[in-house]
Design a protein around this motif. Structure first.
Motif, PDB file in Angstrom:
ATOM      1  N   GLY A 158      -4.166  61.293   2.270  1.00  0.00           N
ATOM      2  CA  GLY A 158      -3.426  60.704   1.635  1.00  0.00           C
ATOM      3  C   GLY A 158      -3.671  59.242   1.189  1.00  0.00           C
ATOM      4  O   GLY A 158      -3.799  58.682   0.034  1.00  0.00           O
ATOM      5  N   LEU A 159      -3.912  58.699   2.097  1.00  0.00           N
ATOM      6  CA  LEU A 159      -4.408  57.017   2.264  1.00  0.00           C
ATOM      7  C   LEU A 159      -5.645  56.870   1.570  1.00  0.00           C
ATOM      8  O   LEU A 159      -5.747  56.060   0.513  1.00  0.00           O
ATOM      9  CB  LEU A 159      -4.311  56.470   3.548  1.00  0.00           C
ATOM     10  CG  LEU A 159      -2.968  56.304   4.290  1.00  0.00           C
ATOM     11  CD1 LEU A 159      -3.579  55.894   5.611  1.00  0.00           C
ATOM     12  CD2 LEU A 159      -2.368  55.158   3.627  1.00  0.00           C
ATOM     13  N   GLY A 160      -6.632  57.914   1.638  1.00  0.00           N
ATOM     14  CA  GLY A 160      -7.867  57.719   0.809  1.00  0.00           C
ATOM     15  C   GLY A 160      -7.512  58.268  -0.559  1.00  0.00           C
ATOM     16  O   GLY A 160      -8.086  57.321  -1.557  1.00  0.00           O
ATOM     17  N   LEU A 161      -6.825  58.965  -1.038  1.00  0.00           N
ATOM     18  CA  LEU A 161      -6.460  59.230  -2.417  1.00  0.00           C
ATOM     19  C   LEU A 161      -5.746  58.080  -2.975  1.00  0.00           C
ATOM     20  O   LEU A 161      -5.920  57.486  -4.270  1.00  0.00           O
ATOM     21  CB  LEU A 161      -5.867  60.355  -2.667  1.00  0.00           C
ATOM     22  CG  LEU A 161      -6.397  61.810  -2.412  1.00  0.00           C
ATOM     23  CD1 LEU A 161      -5.455  63.048  -2.456  1.00  0.00           C
ATOM     24  CD2 LEU A 161      -7.595  61.933  -3.386  1.00  0.00           C
ATOM     25  N   LEU A 162      -4.981  57.546  -2.357  1.00  0.00           N
ATOM     26  CA  LEU A 162      -4.154  56.449  -2.746  1.00  0.00           C
ATOM     27  C   LEU A 162      -4.989  55.183  -2.979  1.00  0.00           C
ATOM     28  O   LEU A 162      -4.874  54.451  -4.030  1.00  0.00           O
ATOM     29  CB  LEU A 162      -3.068  56.134  -1.742  1.00  0.00           C
ATOM     30  CG  LEU A 162      -2.010  54.843  -2.200  1.00  0.00           C
ATOM     31  CD1 LEU A 162      -1.103  55.287  -3.134  1.00  0.00           C
ATOM     32  CD2 LEU A 162      -1.274  54.427  -0.989  1.00  0.00           C
ATOM     33  N   ALA A 163      -5.826  54.765  -1.922  1.00  0.00           N
ATOM     34  CA  ALA A 163      -6.769  53.673  -2.114  1.00  0.00           C
ATOM     35  C   ALA A 163      -7.722  53.922  -3.414  1.00  0.00           C
ATOM     36  O   ALA A 163      -7.872  53.211  -4.116  1.00  0.00           O
ATOM     37  CB  ALA A 163      -7.617  53.569  -0.971  1.00  0.00           C
ATOM     38  N   GLN A 164      -8.198  55.265  -3.738  1.00  0.00           N
ATOM     39  CA  GLN A 164      -9.058  55.280  -4.829  1.00  0.00           C
ATOM     40  C   GLN A 164      -8.068  55.224  -5.969  1.00  0.00           C
ATOM     41  O   GLN A 164      -8.646  54.531  -6.928  1.00  0.00           O
ATOM     42  CB  GLN A 164      -9.488  56.914  -4.847  1.00  0.00           C
ATOM     43  CG  GLN A 164     -10.256  57.259  -5.999  1.00  0.00           C
ATOM     44  CD  GLN A 164     -10.591  58.798  -5.833  1.00  0.00           C
ATOM     45  OE1 GLN A 164     -10.140  59.423  -5.267  1.00  0.00           O
ATOM     46  NE2 GLN A 164     -11.477  59.077  -6.925  1.00  0.00           N
ATOM     47  N   MET A 165      -7.011  55.641  -6.085  1.00  0.00           N
ATOM     48  CA  MET A 165      -6.135  55.295  -7.464  1.00  0.00           C
ATOM     49  C   MET A 165      -5.719  53.884  -7.583  1.00  0.00           C
ATOM     50  O   MET A 165      -5.816  53.322  -8.636  1.00  0.00           O
ATOM     51  CB  MET A 165      -4.696  56.124  -7.206  1.00  0.00           C
ATOM     52  CG  MET A 165      -4.980  57.609  -7.513  1.00  0.00           C
ATOM     53  SD  MET A 165      -3.394  58.573  -7.324  1.00  0.00           S
ATOM     54  CE  MET A 165      -2.079  57.481  -7.225  1.00  0.00           C
ATOM     55  N   LEU A 166      -5.778  53.063  -6.261  1.00  0.00           N
ATOM     56  CA  LEU A 166      -5.105  51.622  -6.632  1.00  0.00           C
ATOM     57  C   LEU A 166      -6.510  50.902  -6.858  1.00  0.00           C
ATOM     58  O   LEU A 166      -6.455  49.844  -7.736  1.00  0.00           O
ATOM     59  CB  LEU A 166      -4.660  51.212  -5.412  1.00  0.00           C
ATOM     60  CG  LEU A 166      -3.268  51.777  -5.100  1.00  0.00           C
ATOM     61  CD1 LEU A 166      -2.834  51.043  -3.932  1.00  0.00           C
ATOM     62  CD2 LEU A 166      -2.320  51.343  -6.150  1.00  0.00           C
ATOM     63  N   PHE A 167      -7.637  51.233  -6.591  1.00  0.00           N
ATOM     64  CA  PHE A 167      -9.110  50.392  -6.729  1.00  0.00           C
ATOM     65  C   PHE A 167      -9.781  50.672  -7.631  1.00  0.00           C
ATOM     66  O   PHE A 167     -10.729  49.886  -8.008  1.00  0.00           O
ATOM     67  CB  PHE A 167      -9.686  50.405  -5.263  1.00  0.00           C
ATOM     68  CG  PHE A 167      -8.878  49.647  -4.223  1.00  0.00           C
ATOM     69  CD1 PHE A 167      -8.508  48.276  -4.301  1.00  0.00           C
ATOM     70  CD2 PHE A 167      -8.432  50.293  -2.964  1.00  0.00           C
ATOM     71  CE1 PHE A 167      -7.556  47.585  -3.390  1.00  0.00           C
ATOM     72  CE2 PHE A 167      -7.808  49.520  -2.021  1.00  0.00           C
ATOM     73  CZ  PHE A 167      -7.267  48.395  -2.124  1.00  0.00           C
ATOM     74  N   SER A 168      -9.649  51.825  -8.237  1.00  0.00           N
ATOM     75  CA  SER A 168     -10.441  52.229  -9.255  1.00  0.00           C
ATOM     76  C   SER A 168      -9.721  52.345 -10.741  1.00  0.00           C
ATOM     77  O   SER A 168      -8.550  53.338 -10.868  1.00  0.00           O
ATOM     78  CB  SER A 168     -11.195  53.804  -9.104  1.00  0.00           C
ATOM     79  OG  SER A 168     -10.159  54.792  -9.159  1.00  0.00           O
ATOM     80  N   LEU A 226      -2.115  66.398  11.059  1.00  0.00           N
ATOM     81  CA  LEU A 226      -1.205  65.214  10.659  1.00  0.00           C
ATOM     82  C   LEU A 226      -1.811  64.163  10.295  1.00  0.00           C
ATOM     83  O   LEU A 226      -2.071  63.309   9.271  1.00  0.00           O
ATOM     84  CB  LEU A 226      -0.062  64.772  11.481  1.00  0.00           C
ATOM     85  CG  LEU A 226       0.810  63.781  11.199  1.00  0.00           C
ATOM     86  CD1 LEU A 226       1.556  64.388   9.901  1.00  0.00           C
ATOM     87  CD2 LEU A 226       1.887  63.505  12.246  1.00  0.00           C
ATOM     88  N   LEU A 227      -3.028  63.745  11.319  1.00  0.00           N
ATOM     89  CA  LEU A 227      -3.929  62.537  11.100  1.00  0.00           C
ATOM     90  C   LEU A 227      -4.848  62.872   9.911  1.00  0.00           C
ATOM     91  O   LEU A 227      -5.024  61.864   9.013  1.00  0.00           O
ATOM     92  CB  LEU A 227      -4.541  62.236  12.312  1.00  0.00           C
ATOM     93  CG  LEU A 227      -3.922  61.559  13.473  1.00  0.00           C
ATOM     94  CD1 LEU A 227      -4.831  61.359  14.782  1.00  0.00           C
ATOM     95  CD2 LEU A 227      -3.312  60.220  12.761  1.00  0.00           C
ATOM     96  N   PHE A 228      -5.200  64.034   9.910  1.00  0.00           N
ATOM     97  CA  PHE A 228      -6.141  64.421   8.545  1.00  0.00           C
ATOM     98  C   PHE A 228      -5.489  64.273   7.328  1.00  0.00           C
ATOM     99  O   PHE A 228      -5.829  63.782   6.510  1.00  0.00           O
ATOM    100  CB  PHE A 228      -6.697  65.833   8.565  1.00  0.00           C
ATOM    101  CG  PHE A 228      -7.449  66.287   7.588  1.00  0.00           C
ATOM    102  CD1 PHE A 228      -8.943  65.874   7.345  1.00  0.00           C
ATOM    103  CD2 PHE A 228      -6.766  67.204   6.601  1.00  0.00           C
ATOM    104  CE1 PHE A 228      -9.565  66.112   6.473  1.00  0.00           C
ATOM    105  CE2 PHE A 228      -7.792  67.538   5.586  1.00  0.00           C
ATOM    106  CZ  PHE A 228      -8.950  67.019   5.519  1.00  0.00           C
ATOM    107  N   LEU A 229      -4.131  64.773   7.396  1.00  0.00           N
ATOM    108  CA  LEU A 229      -3.467  64.598   5.998  1.00  0.00           C
ATOM    109  C   LEU A 229      -3.195  63.192   5.924  1.00  0.00           C
ATOM    110  O   LEU A 229      -3.240  62.885   4.362  1.00  0.00           O
ATOM    111  CB  LEU A 229      -2.257  65.688   5.870  1.00  0.00           C
ATOM    112  CG  LEU A 229      -2.680  67.018   5.855  1.00  0.00           C
ATOM    113  CD1 LEU A 229      -1.359  67.871   6.169  1.00  0.00           C
ATOM    114  CD2 LEU A 229      -3.295  67.516   4.719  1.00  0.00           C
ATOM    115  N   LEU A 230      -2.818  62.647   6.655  1.00  0.00           N
ATOM    116  CA  LEU A 230      -2.428  61.088   6.536  1.00  0.00           C
ATOM    117  C   LEU A 230      -3.837  60.343   6.018  1.00  0.00           C
ATOM    118  O   LEU A 230      -3.504  59.514   5.060  1.00  0.00           O
ATOM    119  CB  LEU A 230      -1.954  60.524   7.881  1.00  0.00           C
ATOM    120  CG  LEU A 230      -1.645  59.055   7.930  1.00  0.00           C
ATOM    121  CD1 LEU A 230      -0.312  58.833   6.794  1.00  0.00           C
ATOM    122  CD2 LEU A 230      -1.373  58.476   8.890  1.00  0.00           C
ATOM    123  N   GLY A 231      -4.735  60.455   6.518  1.00  0.00           N
ATOM    124  CA  GLY A 231      -6.122  59.958   6.053  1.00  0.00           C
ATOM    125  C   GLY A 231      -6.289  60.380   4.502  1.00  0.00           C
ATOM    126  O   GLY A 231      -6.933  59.433   3.865  1.00  0.00           O
TER     127      GLY A 231
END
Length: 82
Positions: free
Chosen positions: A16-26, A9-14
């Protein structure tokens, strides 16, 4: 078993957050018509170069066969003359 589920669960959450951050900041850069036109013209040019190289390759193969043919006839001619 509980820690395994928690780790997944922690891995999937991380992830997901990583992909979300990539979409927001690039920022997504859309290709302008000029860039698309340039890429298509480069593609057409490369295709024409490839066709020319294929023609040159066929021509050199034909020349090579012709030289072999002439060489064979010359060897036959030399044998006949001797």
């Amino acid at each position: 078993m509980q820690t395994w589920r928690f780790a997944v669960l922690l891995f999937l959450l991380g992830l997901g957050l990583g992909l979300l951050a990539q979409m927001l900041f690039s920022p997504v850069h859309s290709q302008s018509n000029d860039v698309v036109y340039l890429l298509r013209s480069i593609d057409r040019r490369l295709e024409s170069i490839e066709r020319r190289l294929e023609r040159i390759e066929r021509s050199t193969d034909n020349l090579s066969r012709n030289f072999d043919y002439v060489r064979d006839w010359n060897s036959i001619r030399v044998r006949v003359v001797k």
